[in-house]
Scaffold this active site. Sequence first.
Site, PDB file in Angstrom:
ATOM      1  N   SER A 174     -10.687  29.501  43.374  1.00 24.40           N
ATOM      2  CA  SER A 174     -11.021  29.932  42.017  1.00 24.40           C
ATOM      3  C   SER A 174     -11.998  31.099  42.061  1.00 24.40           C
ATOM      4  CB  SER A 174     -11.656  28.778  41.242  1.00 24.40           C
ATOM      5  OG  SER A 174     -12.172  29.281  40.029  1.00 24.40           O
ATOM      6  N   HIS A 217      -6.633  31.368  41.639  1.00 27.56           N
ATOM      7  CA  HIS A 217      -6.887  30.707  40.350  1.00 27.56           C
ATOM      8  C   HIS A 217      -7.884  31.524  39.539  1.00 27.56           C
ATOM      9  CE1 HIS A 217      -7.078  27.004  37.850  1.00 27.56           C
ATOM     10  NE2 HIS A 217      -8.365  27.287  37.699  1.00 27.56           N
ATOM     11  N   ASP A 265      -9.997  31.660  35.829  1.00 36.36           N
ATOM     12  CA  ASP A 265     -10.461  30.844  34.709  1.00 36.36           C
ATOM     13  C   ASP A 265     -10.860  31.711  33.516  1.00 36.36           C
ATOM     14  OD1 ASP A 265     -10.509  28.094  35.822  1.00 36.36           O
ATOM     15  OD2 ASP A 265     -11.826  29.029  37.289  1.00 36.36           O
ATOM     16  N   MET A 289     -12.318  31.733  29.819  1.00 39.03           N
ATOM     17  CA  MET A 289     -13.081  30.880  28.887  1.00 39.03           C
ATOM     18  C   MET A 289     -13.491  31.696  27.666  1.00 39.03           C
ATOM     19  SD  MET A 289     -15.636  29.163  31.628  1.00 39.03           S
ATOM     20  CE  MET A 289     -15.050  28.462  33.169  1.00 39.03           C
ATOM     21  N   HIS A 292      -5.772  29.893  34.262  1.00 43.99           N
ATOM     22  CA  HIS A 292      -6.185  28.673  33.562  1.00 43.99           C
ATOM     23  C   HIS A 292      -6.882  29.081  32.263  1.00 43.99           C
ATOM     24  CE1 HIS A 292      -9.080  24.925  33.772  1.00 43.99           C
ATOM     25  NE2 HIS A 292      -8.297  24.892  32.718  1.00 43.99           N
ATOM     26  N   MET A 329      -8.871  28.376  29.153  1.00 44.66           N
ATOM     27  CA  MET A 329      -9.754  27.437  28.444  1.00 44.66           C
ATOM     28  C   MET A 329     -10.119  28.105  27.125  1.00 44.66           C
ATOM     29  SD  MET A 329     -11.917  26.237  31.741  1.00 44.66           S
ATOM     30  CE  MET A 329     -11.238  27.557  32.721  1.00 44.66           C
ATOM     31  N   MET A 355      -8.043  18.131  35.179  1.00 45.34           N
ATOM     32  CA  MET A 355      -9.443  18.539  35.346  1.00 45.34           C
ATOM     33  C   MET A 355     -10.223  17.367  35.934  1.00 45.34           C
ATOM     34  SD  MET A 355      -9.661  21.654  34.555  1.00 45.34           S
ATOM     35  CE  MET A 355     -11.420  21.722  34.913  1.00 45.34           C
ATOM     36  N   GLY A 394     -15.479  24.407  32.028  1.00 45.45           N
ATOM     37  CA  GLY A 394     -16.484  25.335  31.512  1.00 45.45           C
ATOM     38  C   GLY A 394     -17.390  25.903  32.590  1.00 45.45           C
ATOM     39  N   PHE A 395     -17.563  25.175  33.679  1.00 48.72           N
ATOM     40  CA  PHE A 395     -18.504  25.631  34.706  1.00 48.72           C
ATOM     41  C   PHE A 395     -18.006  25.256  36.097  1.00 48.72           C
ATOM     42  CE2 PHE A 395     -20.685  24.717  30.794  1.00 48.72           C
ATOM     43  CZ  PHE A 395     -21.422  25.872  30.573  1.00 48.72           C
ATOM     44  N   GLY A 396     -18.335  26.113  37.068  1.00 43.78           N
ATOM     45  CA  GLY A 396     -18.073  25.778  38.456  1.00 43.78           C
ATOM     46  C   GLY A 396     -19.225  24.930  38.991  1.00 43.78           C
ATOM     47  N   GLY A 397     -19.028  24.402  40.179  1.00 43.53           N
ATOM     48  CA  GLY A 397     -20.111  23.712  40.875  1.00 43.53           C
ATOM     49  C   GLY A 397     -20.504  22.348  40.335  1.00 43.53           C
ATOM     50  N   ASP A 412      -8.493  20.441  39.620  1.00 43.77           N
ATOM     51  CA  ASP A 412      -9.485  21.511  39.456  1.00 43.77           C
ATOM     52  C   ASP A 412     -10.853  20.920  39.123  1.00 43.77           C
ATOM     53  OD1 ASP A 412     -10.748  23.912  38.939  1.00 43.77           O
ATOM     54  OD2 ASP A 412      -9.595  24.384  37.126  1.00 43.77           O
ATOM     55  N   GLY A 413     -11.824  21.202  39.999  1.00 48.15           N
ATOM     56  CA  GLY A 413     -13.208  20.793  39.742  1.00 48.15           C
ATOM     57  C   GLY A 413     -13.769  19.900  40.824  1.00 48.15           C
TER      58      GLY A 413
HETATM   59  C1  DX5 Z   1     -14.046  24.909  35.626  1.00 51.18           C
HETATM   60  C2  DX5 Z   1     -12.947  25.767  36.192  1.00 51.18           C
HETATM   61  C3  DX5 Z   1     -12.764  25.652  37.655  1.00 51.18           C
HETATM   62  C4  DX5 Z   1     -13.946  26.056  38.489  1.00 51.18           C
HETATM   63  C5  DX5 Z   1     -13.971  25.107  39.652  1.00 51.18           C
HETATM   64  O1  DX5 Z   1     -13.951  24.909  34.240  1.00 51.18           O
HETATM   65  O2  DX5 Z   1     -11.714  25.438  35.585  1.00 51.18           O
HETATM   66  O3  DX5 Z   1     -11.596  26.348  38.101  1.00 51.18           O
HETATM   67  O4  DX5 Z   1     -13.891  27.374  38.972  1.00 51.18           O
HETATM   68  O5  DX5 Z   1     -15.156  25.271  40.319  1.00 51.18           O
HETATM   69  P1  DX5 Z   1     -15.621  24.283  41.463  1.00 51.18           P
HETATM   70  O6  DX5 Z   1     -14.563  24.260  42.511  1.00 51.18           O
HETATM   71  O7  DX5 Z   1     -16.909  24.886  41.918  1.00 51.18           O
HETATM   72  O8  DX5 Z   1     -15.798  22.921  40.828  1.00 51.18           O
HETATM   73 ZN    ZN Z   2      -9.857  26.326  36.482  1.00 50.14          ZN
END
Ligand code: DX5
Ligand code: ZN
Length: 216
Positions: A8, A33, A35, A37, A66, A68, A137, A142-145, A175-176
């Site tokens: 991603s 991938h 994202d 948003m 993706h 969102m 999901m 909404g957020f990575g990590g 994803d996530g």
């Molecule tokens: C979150 C995104 C993910 C995100 C995953 O809303 O859809 O694609 O980039 O990040 P990680 O792998 O850090 O959880």
């Molecule tokens: Zn995603």
Amino acid sequence: MSRLVAPSLLAADFTNLKQDVEMINKSEADWLHMDVMDGVFVPNISFGMPVIAAVHAISVKPLDVHLMIVQPERYIDAFKEAGAYLLNVHYEASPHLHRTVESIHQKGMKAGVTLNPHTSVNLLEDILPDLDLVLIMSVNPGFGGQKFIENSYDKVSRLKDLILKRNSKALIEIDGGVTSANARQLYDAGADVLVAGSYVFNDSNPTEAIKALKKA
Ligand code: DX5
Ligand code: ZN
């Protein structure tokens, strides 16, 4: 069963995007991938069509986009033009999902439907034969990590049963919070595609991190 990996780009270095896309190009990754948003469907804003088009121009990997965003059907043409290979729309954002999926196919893209953590896989029973992919999901979007939600394994197994029952060819994507520590269990539960952002880009050797997911 496939074992695909889609890094991603949300976790990439945005001041050096070209370098990170080239790293993915040379890696064992299958898709890239991206994202999108809108600050409405999710409490965050990322990037849109110009960034996707720029990445598409230098990526050799198909773009797994993706969305969102609310009313994703308004932008199907625009994402096709930007270079999307597969368009993922959220179940929760699209009341006329069948029509949205048809429009994505008419534009020549693969169609995926994404489920938030609280949305039951059973709600997809009637549309599964029309889908190329279901994205589960495993964090709140909404957020990575963020931390992986453990219920996701069970959700993947139940979705796999439903896909077989409905004779669907849909792939299962997760994803996530994906890492090498949960990748094997996800593949074993029936996942075909793993998305990973921070696990890949926070590693000192992202190419090896991608390889570790492929070989999990
Ligand atoms: C979150 C995104 C993910 C995100 C995953 O809303 O859809 O694609 O980039 O990040 P990680 O792998 O850090 O959880
Ligand atoms: Zn995603």
